[in-house]
Design a protein around this motif. Structure first.
Motif, PDB file in Angstrom:
ATOM      1  N   LYS A 196     -11.263  -8.424   3.449  1.00  0.00           N
ATOM      2  CA  LYS A 196     -10.456  -7.594   2.693  1.00  0.00           C
ATOM      3  C   LYS A 196      -9.104  -7.491   3.052  1.00  0.00           C
ATOM      4  N   PRO A 242      -3.589   7.926  -1.648  1.00  0.00           N
ATOM      5  CA  PRO A 242      -3.629   6.339  -2.101  1.00  0.00           C
ATOM      6  C   PRO A 242      -3.376   6.169  -3.388  1.00  0.00           C
ATOM      7  N   VAL A 243      -2.323   5.340  -3.738  1.00  0.00           N
ATOM      8  CA  VAL A 243      -2.270   4.726  -5.254  1.00  0.00           C
ATOM      9  C   VAL A 243      -2.254   3.458  -5.055  1.00  0.00           C
ATOM     10  N   ARG A 244      -3.167   2.976  -6.451  1.00  0.00           N
ATOM     11  CA  ARG A 244      -3.303   1.274  -6.392  1.00  0.00           C
ATOM     12  C   ARG A 244      -1.806   0.608  -6.577  1.00  0.00           C
ATOM     13  N   PRO A 245      -1.742  -0.395  -5.987  1.00  0.00           N
ATOM     14  CA  PRO A 245      -0.539  -1.209  -6.121  1.00  0.00           C
ATOM     15  C   PRO A 245      -0.161  -1.584  -7.572  1.00  0.00           C
ATOM     16  N   ASP A 246      -1.185  -2.102  -8.280  1.00  0.00           N
ATOM     17  CA  ASP A 246      -0.823  -2.507  -9.502  1.00  0.00           C
ATOM     18  C   ASP A 246      -0.180  -1.477 -10.344  1.00  0.00           C
ATOM     19  N   LEU A 247      -0.526  -0.178  -9.960  1.00  0.00           N
ATOM     20  CA  LEU A 247      -0.064   1.235 -10.840  1.00  0.00           C
ATOM     21  C   LEU A 247       1.279   1.572 -10.311  1.00  0.00           C
ATOM     22  N   ARG A 277       0.882  -1.158  -0.032  1.00  0.00           N
ATOM     23  CA  ARG A 277       0.027   0.047   0.110  1.00  0.00           C
ATOM     24  C   ARG A 277       0.890   1.343   0.007  1.00  0.00           C
ATOM     25  N   TRP A 278       0.572   2.135  -0.829  1.00  0.00           N
ATOM     26  CA  TRP A 278       1.479   3.338  -0.846  1.00  0.00           C
ATOM     27  C   TRP A 278       0.301   4.701  -0.692  1.00  0.00           C
ATOM     28  N   ASN A 279       0.508   5.454   0.380  1.00  0.00           N
ATOM     29  CA  ASN A 279      -0.130   6.665   0.522  1.00  0.00           C
ATOM     30  C   ASN A 279       0.730   7.561   0.301  1.00  0.00           C
ATOM     31  N   TYR A 330     -13.142 -11.301  -0.935  1.00  0.00           N
ATOM     32  CA  TYR A 330     -13.634 -10.387   0.058  1.00  0.00           C
ATOM     33  C   TYR A 330     -14.763 -10.909   1.034  1.00  0.00           C
TER      34      TYR A 330
END
Ligand code: C2E
Ligand code: CA
Ligand code: CA
Length: 650
Positions: free
Chosen positions: A621, A434-439, A426-428, A617
């Motif tokens: 989650k 917050p940025v999606r991990p796949d991105l 997770r990257w905040n 889910y």
């Protein structure tokens, strides 16, 4: 000897090359020759004006000077000969004209001779000798003409002197002849040097042309190479700018080349690339001004003055050509290719920018619609802009502080127990939120940052393992580039060793694409990691293009079936597909986890099909460690409720 000299002066086939440069040199010198002749003739005429008749001292020299002036004029306006053969004919004509004019001058000089007194005759003798030396110098690049002039002048001169029984002048005439012959010999040596120079220049030009072809051709396939591709692209863009035309760039990437190359060896790989090039060439010949190139490896490209529709049509034709199976001896190989196309009219920019846009479209094609053509659009432009912002933020990010892990449990159906938790990055970002991990994982891969990122995350994951109950293991995702990068793999090993955790509690998840990138390297990494005790899971199974039997050659402990299969469960075909995958896993005694389970109905169906371990889910989650620990500590019956519910509905 004489024949040899004559041969050197005459024009053999190889001398065709020399004819044009000869003519060039002559055109600089012959006008001077005529000026010299005219001035000297007028001087002689003037010195004999009292003793010789009017027609000889005035009419004849004026006539000769007029002829010389006309020749100078013609020389100055002489057009460049179109080819060597016409240059050669011109040289022959010049020789004939030189001989005729020499004859005219010598006849006139000898006619004057009979009227002169001693000093005047001496002047004529000097005139003939000096003028001839001058002429021979000016004709040094045409030895045959120099020789003709010498012969035409000296022979009548000697004959006349002997006839007159004037031994002094006969002596002068012989002397002049001797000097002329020596001069012609020197001149021949010079001419040979000139000829060699021209030939070596031509040889160098030929080598230069050959080098140019070699430098622009791909050795293996004979297609134009990357260098020529960019040269053509720049040329067409320049042309299009002037004519308001279009330029389209298409990039093609073979879809299954690497595994074929790995399995069957480089010999087969090379022959396959040759066969690919042949098919691409066929399309190239059919489309005017289309240039197809091999950029390297299994990447090909085309560039041409095409509008949107034609560019797309060319891309489709190329993909279709490569979708047909290739037969190499007894092997039948199926490749396929994805294609990205960008047009110069979509947005202004340099050749490199156009190329980058086509590359982006290719990436989209490989990601979303393999085997098809993807045109670069405005949406892509917007995506790129946001990707650029993401890359900027990532390049300045403090990975250690900004990157966190969340954990999602993998639940075993029968017991309801948590077998594993999957660590998910997770990257905040302080800049982007917050940025999606796949991105951000994809961005880190593009930027060459993934090595550092993986190691930061892995250290955190290994540390988190200490907080988990002994019976819960940890699953960690490796990026496609990590598995094929030996330094990353060695660092992972040393992190585990230094931490003191039991390596058997760690499962590493790899994707098919990672394995397919470089099977041999992936195999070596997997073997090393397993020798330490870590497990290997194949993630997102079914989304790549490999066959399970091929992947089974890798020592894998587990496969994780991609969630897209669960979503396709409601269709009969999706249902059947999942059943056959599960049966295959059973027959290969491979453990498997089904990802993305969201509803009890899905769980029930999966259970019916024989699946045992689930993630989704429906259970939980991804969550921070504290929440996960609380979730695990919660009543066992709470955790296992969905499983029990599903069991009741079966
Ligand atoms: P993945 O490895 O397939 O991870 C599972 C993804 O599916 C996670 O998304 C998870 O939140 C999501 N998921 C789990 N259950 C469900 C469900 O029931 N329904 C749906 N729709 N989704 C579910 P997340 O966390 O956004 O991660 C996305 C991908 O990013 C991961 O896919 C993985 O490929 C990559 N990724 C995440 N963390 C890391 C990491 O630490 N390293 C590397 N290399 N890749 C990572
Ligand atoms: Ca995963
Ligand atoms: Ca997955």
């Amino acid at each position: 000897m004489v024949r040899k000299h004559l041969r050197e002066m005459s024009f053999g086939v190889s001398d065709l090359l020399v004819a044009k440069p000869q003519l060039d040199e002559l055109s600089r010198q012959v006008p001077l020759l005529y000026v010299l002749l005219s001035v000297n003739s007028l001087a002689v005429a003037y010195s004999l004006s009292d003793s010789a008749p009017f027609w000889l001292t005035t009419l004849m020299p004026v006539l000769l000077v007029v002829v010389c002036t006309c020749r100078v004029f013609l020389w100055m306006r002489r057009p460049t000969p179109p080819d060597a053969a016409s240059a050669r004919r011109a040289l022959n004509r010049i020789t004939v004209i030189a001989a005729i004019l020499a004859l005219a001058f010598v006849t006139w000089a000898l006619a004057l001779y009979s009227y002169g007194v001693r000093e005047e005759r001496a002047h004529i003798a000097v005139f003939m000798a000096v003028t001839m030396i001058g002429c021979i110098f000016c004709l040094m690049h045409l030895p045959q003409a120099a020789l003709a002039v010498t012969a035409v002048v000296t022979i009548p001169y000697i004959a006349y002197s002997l006839y007159e029984k004037n031994t002094v002048f006969a002596g002068i005439a012989f002397n002049t002849l001797l000097v002329m012959l020596v001069m012609i010999r020197v001149l021949m040596n010079n001419f040979r040097g000139f000829r060699e120079l021209v030939n070596s220049k031509e040889e160098m030009a030929r080598l230069g042309r050959e080098n140019l072809i070699l430098a622009n051709t791909d050795n293996l396939t004979g297609l134009s190479n990357r260098r020529l591709f960019f040269a053509e692209l720049a040329r067409m863009l320049e042309g299009a700018e002037n004519t308001q035309g279009f330029v389209a760039v298409g990039l093609l990437d073979l879809d299954r080349f690497k595994p074929i190359n790995d399995t069957h060896g480089h010999g087969v790989g090379d022959r396959l690339l040759e066969a690919v090039a042949q098919r691409l060439s066929q399309v190239q010949w059919e489309v005017p001004d289309l240039v197809v190139s091999r950029l390297g490896g299994d990447e090909f490209a085309f560039v041409g003055p095409l509008d949107k529709r034609s560019a797309e049509a060319v891309g489709v034709r190329l993909c279709e050509a490569l979708a047909q199976p290739f037969e190499l001896d007894d092997l039948v190989l199926t490749l396929g290719a994805s294609c990205g196309v960008a047009l110069s009219t979509d947005a202004s920019g340099s050749a490199q920018e156009l190329f980058n846009r086509a590359d982006y479209a290719l990436y989209q094609s490989k990601k979303n619609s393999r085997g098809q053509v993807c045109l670069y659009t405005l949406d892509h432009e917007r995506e790129i802009r946001s990707e650029e912002a993401l890359e900027r933020a990532l390049s300045t990010a403090d990975l250690e502080a900004e990157m966190q892990l969340h954990f999602q449990p993998v639940v075993h159906f029968d017991t309801g127990a948590v077998q594993f938790v999957e660590a998910l990055a997770r990257w905040n970002s302080p800049v982007l939120g917050p940025v999606r991990p796949d991105l951000f994982i994809a961005a880190a891969e593009r930027m060459g940052l993934i090595h550092d990122l993986t190691l930061v995350l892995f250290r955190k994951a290994v540390a988190a393992l200490g907080q988990l109950p002994e019976c819960v293991n940890l699953s960690f995702n490796l990026s496609a580039q990590d598995v094929t990068n030996p330094p990353t793999v060695l660092n992972l090993v040393s992190i585990v060793r230094q931490s003191g955790v039991d390596p058997r509690r760690i499962m590493l998840e790899l994707t098919e694409t990672a394995v397919m990138r470089d099977f041999r390297q992936a195999d070596q990494s997997v073997t090393l990691l397993r020798s330490l005790g870590m497990g290997i899971a194949l993630d997102d199974f079914g989304t790549g293009y490999s066959s399970l039997s091929y992947l089974h050659r890798l020592p894998i402990d587990k496969i994780k079936i991609d969630r897209s299969f669960v979503h396709a469960l409601q269709d009969q075909s999706g249902h059947d597909l999942l059943r056959s995958i599960l049966m295959l896993c059973q027959s290969m005694t491979l453990e498997c986890v089904v990802e993305g389970v969201e509803t009890v109905e899905q769980l029930a169906t999966l259970r019916e099909l024989g699946a045992r371990a689930f993630q989704g889910y429906l259970f939980a989650k991804p969550m921070p460690m504290d929440a996960l620990l609380a979730w695990i500590d919660a009543d066992e019956s709470e955790v296992a409720r969905p499983a029990r519910h599903a069991a009741q509905t079966v």
